[in-house]
Write an enzyme that holds these catalytic residues in place. Structure first.
Site, PDB file in Angstrom:
ATOM      1  N   THR A   1       2.231  -2.374   9.010  1.00 35.67           N
ATOM      2  CA  THR A   1       2.627  -3.413   9.967  1.00 35.67           C
ATOM      3  C   THR A   1       2.896  -4.754   9.302  1.00 35.67           C
ATOM      4  O   THR A   1       3.463  -5.644   9.921  1.00 35.67           O
ATOM      5  CB  THR A   1       1.535  -3.644  11.030  1.00 35.67           C
ATOM      6  OG1 THR A   1       0.364  -4.150  10.373  1.00 35.67           O
ATOM      7  CG2 THR A   1       1.225  -2.381  11.807  1.00 35.67           C
TER       8      THR A   1
ATOM      9  N   HIS B 236       6.973 -31.891   7.728  1.00 34.65           N
ATOM     10  CA  HIS B 236       6.437 -30.560   7.452  1.00 34.65           C
ATOM     11  C   HIS B 236       5.460 -30.602   6.280  1.00 34.65           C
ATOM     12  O   HIS B 236       4.488 -29.853   6.246  1.00 34.65           O
ATOM     13  CB  HIS B 236       7.572 -29.575   7.179  1.00 34.65           C
ATOM     14  CG  HIS B 236       8.591 -29.530   8.271  1.00 34.65           C
ATOM     15  ND1 HIS B 236       8.291 -29.138   9.554  1.00 34.65           N
ATOM     16  CD2 HIS B 236       9.897 -29.880   8.288  1.00 34.65           C
ATOM     17  CE1 HIS B 236       9.373 -29.222  10.310  1.00 34.65           C
ATOM     18  NE2 HIS B 236      10.372 -29.680   9.558  1.00 34.65           N
TER      19      HIS B 236
ATOM     20  N   HIS C  15       9.618 -24.782   6.864  1.00 33.44           N
ATOM     21  CA  HIS C  15       8.672 -25.639   7.580  1.00 33.44           C
ATOM     22  C   HIS C  15       7.223 -25.485   7.134  1.00 33.44           C
ATOM     23  O   HIS C  15       6.444 -26.427   7.264  1.00 33.44           O
ATOM     24  CB  HIS C  15       8.759 -25.379   9.090  1.00 33.44           C
ATOM     25  CG  HIS C  15      10.023 -25.907   9.692  1.00 33.44           C
ATOM     26  ND1 HIS C  15      10.233 -25.901  11.047  1.00 33.44           N
ATOM     27  CD2 HIS C  15      11.139 -26.441   9.152  1.00 33.44           C
ATOM     28  CE1 HIS C  15      11.426 -26.416  11.312  1.00 33.44           C
ATOM     29  NE2 HIS C  15      11.999 -26.740  10.167  1.00 33.44           N
TER      30      HIS C  15
ATOM     31  N   CYS D 191       2.886  -3.473   4.045  1.00 38.04           N
ATOM     32  CA  CYS D 191       2.039  -2.356   4.462  1.00 38.04           C
ATOM     33  C   CYS D 191       2.685  -1.798   5.730  1.00 38.04           C
ATOM     34  O   CYS D 191       3.829  -2.127   6.040  1.00 38.04           O
ATOM     35  CB  CYS D 191       0.578  -2.773   4.658  1.00 38.04           C
ATOM     36  SG  CYS D 191       0.230  -3.912   6.009  1.00 38.04           S
TER      37      CYS D 191
ATOM     38  N   ASP E 280       0.863  -1.172   0.000  1.00 43.42           N
ATOM     39  CA  ASP E 280       0.000   0.000   0.000  1.00 43.42           C
ATOM     40  C   ASP E 280       0.907   1.232   0.000  1.00 43.42           C
ATOM     41  O   ASP E 280       2.127   1.131  -0.168  1.00 43.42           O
ATOM     42  CB  ASP E 280      -0.985  -0.037   1.174  1.00 43.42           C
ATOM     43  CG  ASP E 280      -0.325   0.110   2.534  1.00 43.42           C
ATOM     44  OD1 ASP E 280       0.922   0.246   2.613  1.00 43.42           O
ATOM     45  OD2 ASP E 280      -1.050   0.089   3.541  1.00 43.42           O
TER      46      ASP E 280
END
Length: 149
Positions: free
Chosen positions: A71, A137, A102, A69, A12
């Protein structure tokens, strides 16, 4: 560099500069980069950008995706709504390596207001250089995929 050399980037408005720095860094390392993000600082909606990059990966147009973005959380949530996407937000190199090794993550999310440029580039390198380990995994990734229906 792994066999996954086509990478899509998006963000963004909060992460334009960091996204562009990451694009140049990846290109210098020999990756083919598609940048879907905005170039002007006007406010944009992170769900739109997360979805666009995720659809690029899900369709096979890109092998991996990196979204950003403020965060990293919101755009990661949007990307994960696209079937076939496993995107994790990372603020450290260990987590970035492990989501590939993993969890077979095909997308990485970074918070531009959380980590600085140097750390972000290290996170990107850890992500793109890691390879899925398979084995136990793989069973767990299959279980995650089954949740999608």
């Amino acid at each position: 560099m792994t066999a996954s050399n086509r990478i899509v980037l998006s963000s963004d408005h909060a992460a334009i500069a960091l996204r562009q720095t990451i694009a140049k860094h990846l290109e210098a390392r020999g990756f083919s980069v598609t940048d879907l993000g905005p170039t002007s600082p006007e406010s944009t909606h992170y769900p739109t950008h997360g979805e666009a990059a995720a659809r690029h990966v899900a369709s096979g147009e890109s092998d991996l995706g990196i979204v950003l973005c403020g965060t990293g959380q919101g755009i990661m949530m949007a990307a994960n709504k696209v079937k076939g996407i496993r995107c994790g937000v990372c603020s450290d190199t260990f987590s970035a390596q492990m989501i590939r090794a993993h969890n077979n993550a095909n997308m990485l999310s970074i918070g531009a207001r959380v980590v600085g440029e140097g750390v972000a580039l290290e996170i990107v390198d850890a992500f793109v250089d890691a390879e899925f380990e398979g084995g136990r995994h793989g069973t767990r990734v299959d279980m995650i995929t089954a949740i999608e229906g």
